[in-house]
Design a protein around this motif. Structure first.
Motif, short mmCIF file in Angstrom:
data_model
loop_
_atom_site.label_atom_id
_atom_site.label_comp_id
_atom_site.label_asym_id
_atom_site.label_seq_id
_atom_site.Cartn_x
_atom_site.Cartn_y
_atom_site.Cartn_z
N PRO A 117 0.86 -1.35 0.24
CA PRO A 117 -0.18 0.06 0.02
C PRO A 117 0.81 1.22 -0.16
O PRO A 117 0.54 2.15 -0.53
N ALA A 118 2.00 1.20 0.75
CA ALA A 118 2.87 2.26 0.72
C ALA A 118 3.13 2.95 -0.44
O ALA A 118 3.49 3.97 -1.13
N THR A 119 3.64 1.90 -1.38
CA THR A 119 4.01 2.13 -2.82
C THR A 119 2.83 2.58 -3.70
O THR A 119 2.90 3.26 -4.63
N LEU B 43 8.29 13.43 2.48
CA LEU B 43 8.73 12.01 2.30
C LEU B 43 7.51 11.16 2.87
O LEU B 43 7.04 11.17 4.17
N TYR B 44 6.98 10.38 2.23
CA TYR B 44 5.72 9.68 2.19
C TYR B 44 5.62 9.02 3.77
O TYR B 44 4.75 9.40 4.71
N LEU B 45 6.87 8.36 3.93
CA LEU B 45 6.67 7.27 5.50
C LEU B 45 7.16 8.39 6.52
O LEU B 45 6.47 8.12 7.58
N VAL C 196 10.58 -6.56 3.28
CA VAL C 196 10.36 -6.59 1.84
C VAL C 196 11.13 -5.62 1.24
O VAL C 196 11.31 -5.78 -0.01
N PHE C 197 11.31 -4.73 1.58
CA PHE C 197 12.32 -3.38 0.92
C PHE C 197 13.65 -4.13 0.62
O PHE C 197 14.20 -3.96 -0.54
N THR C 198 14.23 -4.71 1.69
CA THR C 198 15.66 -5.39 1.37
C THR C 198 15.52 -6.38 0.31
O THR C 198 16.46 -6.36 -0.45
N ALA D 22 13.55 -6.57 -2.13
CA ALA D 22 13.31 -5.83 -3.58
C ALA D 22 14.62 -5.28 -3.98
O ALA D 22 14.76 -5.35 -4.96
N MET D 23 15.12 -4.57 -3.06
CA MET D 23 16.50 -3.98 -3.61
C MET D 23 17.61 -4.98 -3.81
O MET D 23 18.60 -4.89 -4.75
N THR D 24 17.35 -6.22 -3.06
CA THR D 24 18.37 -7.08 -3.39
C THR D 24 18.11 -7.83 -4.92
O THR D 24 19.06 -8.13 -5.64
N ALA E 147 6.53 9.88 -6.08
CA ALA E 147 5.44 9.61 -5.02
C ALA E 147 6.09 9.37 -3.60
O ALA E 147 5.30 9.61 -2.48
N VAL E 148 7.07 8.79 -3.39
CA VAL E 148 7.83 8.40 -2.31
C VAL E 148 8.83 9.37 -1.57
O VAL E 148 9.36 8.87 -0.44
N THR E 149 9.25 10.23 -2.37
CA THR E 149 10.43 10.91 -1.88
C THR E 149 10.27 12.41 -1.99
O THR E 149 9.34 12.90 -2.46
O1 LIG Z 1 10.06 1.19 -5.91
C1 LIG Z 1 10.61 1.82 -4.98
C2 LIG Z 1 9.59 1.99 -3.80
C3 LIG Z 1 10.20 2.83 -2.70
C4 LIG Z 1 9.35 3.10 -1.59
C5 LIG Z 1 8.03 2.35 -1.64
C6 LIG Z 1 7.28 2.86 -0.44
C7 LIG Z 1 7.83 3.75 0.41
O2 LIG Z 1 7.08 3.98 1.58
C8 LIG Z 1 9.15 3.99 0.54
C9 LIG Z 1 9.95 3.78 -0.43
O3 LIG Z 1 11.32 3.34 -2.62
C10 LIG Z 1 12.39 3.18 -3.83
C11 LIG Z 1 13.46 3.62 -3.99
O4 LIG Z 1 13.91 4.40 -2.63
C12 LIG Z 1 14.34 3.43 -4.84
O5 LIG Z 1 15.55 4.17 -4.76
C13 LIG Z 1 14.08 2.92 -5.92
C14 LIG Z 1 12.75 2.28 -5.85
C15 LIG Z 1 11.72 2.30 -4.97
#
Ligand SMILES: O=c1cc(-c2ccc(O)cc2)oc2c(O)c(O)ccc12
Ligand SMILES: C[S@@+](CC[C@H](N)C(=O)[O-])C[C@H]1O[C@@H](n2cnc3c(N)ncnc32)[C@H](O)[C@@H]1O
Length: 339
Positions: free
Chosen positions: A108-110, A127-129, A148-150, A152-154, A298-300
């Protein structure tokens, strides 16, 4: 408007109205692990086999697959009998590829960001969060777990580093040590030190992110800190998907700290980020780069994807004398900046 044009425009309007359904359905397939199941099976599967393996009743699974096949995600192996097979596209949604990144897009956050709304565009948005709970989004994301974030980034780091290794190995010739700023748990560096056995690496990230990391691979050290204060010293600095999170002034500060970390004569900073050229219809990744720019909006607070001219401005302001760009056949390019 001539009739054909009106029919096409109506169909396009419906596609736009339902646009989110396609990515939602792909997320559903990733959650059901369908790309992994088909990959591990090693060949086409019948509906009942797939249904058993995914622990999902056949009827809704059939309808989901019909939709995804229409959109070219999976394919039918032996029409007209119902056997399902992978496509090059569905392979990208496996858990060790971009599947985890797809899951981040479904949180939902994204998905429902305050930053991409009429109110935010008119008035600006924090910043959203931070606006939700005062948390740091990358060290302590709200609305979804840090894992979830880690993950995705991995997934992102694995894909992009494999392209750098394949398409631009020369970047690491003569480089003995490298610091990956915002390297999270060291995934990108893990791939680089494996590909380039002479390399030593430091993965540098916020202390709370490093504290959660599993033990690093050999020749990698995990260091906690802030890139706005001091960056560990090395022959080269990598900034992958970092600067697009920040506004120009913050980027200039980060780049100055990175410049201090490298040798004045021989060092370099490697920025791995998108370069926007909205008029380049021939580049398959232009749409993805523009989508990433919407996510940044949207998120920054001030993050954005940048044009060549905007990159040149940042690098000049941070005191770099020259830079060169290497296209690596993905969303990002490698921008090498020299002091
Ligand atoms: O695809 C993303 C999504 C985020 C993200 C989504 C929701 C939040 O509340 C915080 C961050 O952040 C990203 C990001 O910082 C980035 O460098 C690339 C992609 C995404
Ligand atoms: C979008 S992620 C990029 C991760 C990774 N480089 C990649 O390409 O997949 C941004 C990273 O910057 C890190 N970060 C944010 N602020 C930081 C700071 N002040 N100092 C160091 N790292 C920071 C976050 O924790 C996060 O891991």
């Amino acid at each position: 408007m001539v009739l054909d044009e009106e029919v096409r425009a109506r169909a396009e309007a419906w596609s736009n109205a339902f646009g989110y359904i396609k990515s939602t359905a792909v997320v559903c397939a990733v959650e059901l692990e369908l790309p992994d199941i088909l990959e591990n099976h090693g060949g086409p599967m019948s509906l009942s086999q797939l249904s058993a393996a995914a622990n999902c009743p056949a009827e809704p699974l059939y309808r989901l697959m019909r939709f995804l096949i229409f959109h070219g995600i999976f394919k039918k192996a032996q029409p007209p009998s119902v056997y399902y097979a992978q496509t090059p596209l569905s392979r990208f949604f496996a858990s060790d590829k971009l599947g985890a990144f797809m899951l981040l897009q479904s949180t939902p956050a994204t998905r429902n960001p305050t930053g991409l709304s009429a109110e935010a565009l008119r008035n600006g948005t924090p910043l959203y969060l931070r606006s939700v709970n005062g948390a740091d989004p990358w060290g302590n994301p709200a609305g979804f777990g840090m894992q979830v974030f880690t993950d995705a980034m991995t997934a992102h780091a694995r894909d992009t580093t494999s392209l750098i290794v394949r398409n631009y190995p020369a970047a690491f010739e003569g480089v003995g040590s490298v610091v990956d700023v915002g390297g999270r748990h060291g995934m990108a560096l893990g791939e680089f030190v494996q590909a380039f056995p002479w390399l030593q690496g430091i993965s540098f990230d916020l202390p709370e992110v490093v504290a959660e990391a599993p033990p690093p691979r050999p020749r990698i050290e995990l260091v906690g800190g802030s890139m706005f204060e001091c960056v560990p010293k090395a022959d080269a600095v990598i900034l992958m998907w970092i600067l697009h999170d920040w506004g120009d002034q913050d980027c200039i500060e980060i780049l100055k700290k990175c410049k201090e970390a490298i040798p004045a004569g021989t060092g370099k900073v490697m920025i791995v980020d998108a370069i926007i050229d909205e008029d380049d219809d021939n580049d398959e990744f232009t749409g993805a780069r523009l989508s990433l720019d919407m996510i940044m909006m949207a998120v920054t607070t001030k993050g954005k994807e940048r044009t060549y001219k905007e990159w040149a401005y940042l690098l000049k302001e941070a005191g770099f004398t020259t830079f060169k760009v290497k296209n690596i056949d993905t969303v990002e390019s490698v921008i090498e900046a020299f002091p």
